[in-house]
Design a protein around this motif. Structure first.
Motif, PDB file in Angstrom:
ATOM      1  N   ILE A 147       0.883  -1.170   0.000  1.00 61.27           N
ATOM      2  CA  ILE A 147       0.000   0.000   0.000  1.00 61.27           C
ATOM      3  C   ILE A 147       0.916   1.214   0.000  1.00 61.27           C
ATOM      4  O   ILE A 147       1.528   1.545   1.015  1.00 61.27           O
ATOM      5  CB  ILE A 147      -0.925  -0.020   1.222  1.00 61.27           C
ATOM      6  CG1 ILE A 147      -1.772  -1.292   1.220  1.00 61.27           C
ATOM      7  CG2 ILE A 147      -1.823   1.207   1.239  1.00 61.27           C
ATOM      8  CD1 ILE A 147      -2.615  -1.473   2.470  1.00 61.27           C
ATOM      9  N   VAL A 148       1.032   1.847  -1.156  1.00 63.81           N
ATOM     10  CA  VAL A 148       2.074   2.863  -1.344  1.00 63.81           C
ATOM     11  C   VAL A 148       1.467   4.218  -1.690  1.00 63.81           C
ATOM     12  O   VAL A 148       0.350   4.312  -2.200  1.00 63.81           O
ATOM     13  CB  VAL A 148       3.054   2.426  -2.454  1.00 63.81           C
ATOM     14  CG1 VAL A 148       3.763   1.135  -2.068  1.00 63.81           C
ATOM     15  CG2 VAL A 148       2.328   2.228  -3.789  1.00 63.81           C
ATOM     16  N   ASP A 149       2.238   5.262  -1.402  1.00 62.11           N
ATOM     17  CA  ASP A 149       1.882   6.616  -1.815  1.00 62.11           C
ATOM     18  C   ASP A 149       2.660   6.962  -3.074  1.00 62.11           C
ATOM     19  O   ASP A 149       3.876   6.772  -3.131  1.00 62.11           O
ATOM     20  CB  ASP A 149       2.218   7.622  -0.710  1.00 62.11           C
ATOM     21  CG  ASP A 149       1.306   7.467   0.496  1.00 62.11           C
ATOM     22  OD1 ASP A 149       0.131   7.114   0.290  1.00 62.11           O
ATOM     23  OD2 ASP A 149       1.773   7.682   1.630  1.00 62.11           O
ATOM     24  N   THR A 150       1.948   7.441  -4.069  1.00 69.59           N
ATOM     25  CA  THR A 150       2.587   7.855  -5.320  1.00 69.59           C
ATOM     26  C   THR A 150       2.289   9.327  -5.560  1.00 69.59           C
ATOM     27  O   THR A 150       1.520   9.947  -4.823  1.00 69.59           O
ATOM     28  CB  THR A 150       2.061   7.029  -6.504  1.00 69.59           C
ATOM     29  OG1 THR A 150       0.660   7.338  -6.708  1.00 69.59           O
ATOM     30  CG2 THR A 150       2.198   5.533  -6.244  1.00 69.59           C
ATOM     31  N   ALA A 151       2.913   9.868  -6.595  1.00 66.61           N
ATOM     32  CA  ALA A 151       2.707  11.288  -6.903  1.00 66.61           C
ATOM     33  C   ALA A 151       1.243  11.574  -7.214  1.00 66.61           C
ATOM     34  O   ALA A 151       0.749  12.671  -6.957  1.00 66.61           O
ATOM     35  CB  ALA A 151       3.594  11.689  -8.083  1.00 66.61           C
ATOM     36  N   SER A 152       0.537  10.583  -7.765  1.00 65.89           N
ATOM     37  CA  SER A 152      -0.860  10.796  -8.144  1.00 65.89           C
ATOM     38  C   SER A 152      -1.837  10.316  -7.076  1.00 65.89           C
ATOM     39  O   SER A 152      -3.046  10.403  -7.257  1.00 65.89           O
ATOM     40  CB  SER A 152      -1.156  10.068  -9.458  1.00 65.89           C
ATOM     41  OG  SER A 152      -0.861   8.689  -9.339  1.00 65.89           O
ATOM     42  N   GLY A 153      -1.319   9.799  -5.948  1.00 62.82           N
ATOM     43  CA  GLY A 153      -2.199   9.341  -4.885  1.00 62.82           C
ATOM     44  C   GLY A 153      -1.861   7.935  -4.450  1.00 62.82           C
ATOM     45  O   GLY A 153      -0.975   7.285  -5.001  1.00 62.82           O
ATOM     46  N   PRO A 154      -2.553   7.413  -3.431  1.00 61.02           N
ATOM     47  CA  PRO A 154      -2.256   6.067  -2.934  1.00 61.02           C
ATOM     48  C   PRO A 154      -2.576   5.006  -3.982  1.00 61.02           C
ATOM     49  O   PRO A 154      -3.460   5.178  -4.821  1.00 61.02           O
ATOM     50  CB  PRO A 154      -3.156   5.936  -1.703  1.00 61.02           C
ATOM     51  CG  PRO A 154      -4.268   6.900  -1.942  1.00 61.02           C
ATOM     52  CD  PRO A 154      -3.663   8.041  -2.699  1.00 61.02           C
ATOM     53  N   ALA A 155      -1.834   3.900  -3.919  1.00 58.55           N
ATOM     54  CA  ALA A 155      -2.014   2.818  -4.879  1.00 58.55           C
ATOM     55  C   ALA A 155      -1.712   1.487  -4.212  1.00 58.55           C
ATOM     56  O   ALA A 155      -1.086   1.425  -3.149  1.00 58.55           O
ATOM     57  CB  ALA A 155      -1.113   3.026  -6.096  1.00 58.55           C
ATOM     58  N   LEU A 156      -2.164   0.421  -4.838  1.00 60.94           N
ATOM     59  CA  LEU A 156      -1.927  -0.935  -4.366  1.00 60.94           C
ATOM     60  C   LEU A 156      -0.897  -1.609  -5.265  1.00 60.94           C
ATOM     61  O   LEU A 156      -1.067  -1.650  -6.486  1.00 60.94           O
ATOM     62  CB  LEU A 156      -3.220  -1.747  -4.388  1.00 60.94           C
ATOM     63  CG  LEU A 156      -4.340  -1.296  -3.454  1.00 60.94           C
ATOM     64  CD1 LEU A 156      -5.653  -1.978  -3.837  1.00 60.94           C
ATOM     65  CD2 LEU A 156      -3.981  -1.608  -2.015  1.00 60.94           C
ATOM     66  N   LEU A 157       0.158  -2.125  -4.670  1.00 62.10           N
ATOM     67  CA  LEU A 157       1.131  -2.930  -5.404  1.00 62.10           C
ATOM     68  C   LEU A 157       0.749  -4.383  -5.157  1.00 62.10           C
ATOM     69  O   LEU A 157       0.957  -4.913  -4.062  1.00 62.10           O
ATOM     70  CB  LEU A 157       2.549  -2.643  -4.914  1.00 62.10           C
ATOM     71  CG  LEU A 157       3.685  -3.286  -5.697  1.00 62.10           C
ATOM     72  CD1 LEU A 157       3.683  -2.800  -7.142  1.00 62.10           C
ATOM     73  CD2 LEU A 157       5.028  -2.972  -5.048  1.00 62.10           C
ATOM     74  N   VAL A 158       0.157  -5.011  -6.162  1.00 63.47           N
ATOM     75  CA  VAL A 158      -0.483  -6.313  -6.003  1.00 63.47           C
ATOM     76  C   VAL A 158       0.375  -7.401  -6.624  1.00 63.47           C
ATOM     77  O   VAL A 158       0.878  -7.259  -7.745  1.00 63.47           O
ATOM     78  CB  VAL A 158      -1.881  -6.310  -6.661  1.00 63.47           C
ATOM     79  CG1 VAL A 158      -2.535  -7.684  -6.559  1.00 63.47           C
ATOM     80  CG2 VAL A 158      -2.762  -5.250  -6.005  1.00 63.47           C
ATOM     81  N   LEU A 159       0.542  -8.492  -5.886  1.00 62.51           N
ATOM     82  CA  LEU A 159       1.244  -9.661  -6.393  1.00 62.51           C
ATOM     83  C   LEU A 159       0.198 -10.623  -6.933  1.00 62.51           C
ATOM     84  O   LEU A 159      -0.535 -11.256  -6.183  1.00 62.51           O
ATOM     85  CB  LEU A 159       2.058 -10.335  -5.279  1.00 62.51           C
ATOM     86  CG  LEU A 159       2.978 -11.476  -5.703  1.00 62.51           C
ATOM     87  CD1 LEU A 159       4.088 -10.962  -6.611  1.00 62.51           C
ATOM     88  CD2 LEU A 159       3.576 -12.156  -4.478  1.00 62.51           C
ATOM     89  N   GLY A 160       0.130 -10.725  -8.275  1.00 62.09           N
ATOM     90  CA  GLY A 160      -0.916 -11.513  -8.902  1.00 62.09           C
ATOM     91  C   GLY A 160      -0.448 -12.876  -9.348  1.00 62.09           C
ATOM     92  O   GLY A 160       0.538 -13.424  -8.852  1.00 62.09           O
TER      93      GLY A 160
END
Length: 291
Positions: A147-160
């Motif tokens: 669960i990361v913060d990026t320049a454009s907002g929070p995002a999910l780094l998902v292992l699929g």
């Protein structure tokens, strides 16, 4: 003499070199252990008739049959190529035809009702499936550092699937629900409830999520929440490539199925051939028998 356990371990090491995921190796190991138990005489002593008997005894759904067969076929192909057996007894396992079925998304009203009525433990699972498109296995294996913060907002780094990572932007709605669920400082986001280490089992996310939907009177599964995300994402973007990346599909052909629910041309074509409101084929009045 090499034991079945040693053979299975050697095969799994081979799969590591092929880059197969931890989950794939775990599933294949389970299938091979079950086959060894059924055979009794050892994996290398299996005949084509033994494999045919094993296949005929499978009572699982077609997708699971394909998974089971892949484990067994892969093992015996490896055993033959590495000189453990003179011939491959699993070469001609009959397989069900793979059918491409259209997505069956849960309705927005049902999804919202299920989330409103969900206990605190299940609510974030529903939100992640319906509003971020995560599979149950991806929900179970979500880590705090994913669960990361990026320049454009929070995002999910998902292992699929296949241990492939993808980045999914998080809406404020999803982010708020994750925070409300109580995020840990590190490690797995959703822990086991029995006190043992590790993340919540995938089967628990699937079974408990589905049970909650049934308890709400909703005829849908957790995977249909993911379908809802995919069809809604395509309806909004009209971009197959974007939706493919969000869903983590390996093939755009799979993603293209989600476009079927947003086919405005088909809707217009069907509407154009319906009877007029005043013609002889006009819609019947509710409660009046049409002769």
């Amino acid at each position: 003499m090499t034991t079945d356990e040693e053979l299975i371990s050697a095969y799994l090491r081979y799969l590591v070199l092929q880059g197969r995921s931890d989950n794939t190796r775990r599933v294949y190991r389970g299938r091979l252990v079950e086959l060894a138990r059924l055979l009794g005489s050892g994996l290398l002593q299996a005949t084509p008739d033994d494999i045919a008997t094993w296949r005929a005894g499978l009572t699982v759904a077609d997708p699971s049959v394909l998974c089971y067969a892949a484990a067994v076929k892969g093992f015996y192909a490896w055993a033959h190529s590495h000189g453990h057996i003179p011939a491959n007894p699993a070469m001609h396992i009959p397989l069900p035809r793979q059918r491409q079925r259209l997505p069956r998304p849960i309705s927005d009203a049902d999804l919202e009702a299920a989330i409103d009525q969900a206990p605190a433990r299940i609510r974030p699972w529903l939100v992640l499936a319906g509003y971020a498109g995560l599979r149950c296995c991806e929900i179970a294996r979500l880590r705090r550092d994913g669960i990361v913060d990026t320049a454009s907002g929070p995002a999910l780094l998902v292992l699929g699937k296949g241990d492939k990572e993808r980045l999914i932007p998080m809406s404020p709605y999803v982010w708020d629900h994750l925070q409300a669920a109580g995020l840990p400082r590190h490690g797995w986001v959703f822990l086991r409830r029995d006190g043992r280490p590790g993340h919540v089992p995938v089967g628990t996310v699937t079974a408990d999520g589905n049970a909650h939907l049934r308890a709400c009177g909703i005829r849908a599964t957790m995977h249909q929440l993911r379908h809802r995300f995919g069809t809604s994402a395509y309806a909004s973007s009209k971009d197959i490539r974007v939706v493919q990346e969000l869903m983590g599909h390996s093939s755009p052909a799979t993603t293209a199925l989600y476009a079927a629910h947003s086919n405005a041309d088909a809707v217009s074509a069907v509407a154009a051939i319906q009877p007029s409101e005043t013609g002889r084929g006009a819609r019947p009045v509710a409660g009046r028998r049409v002769s």
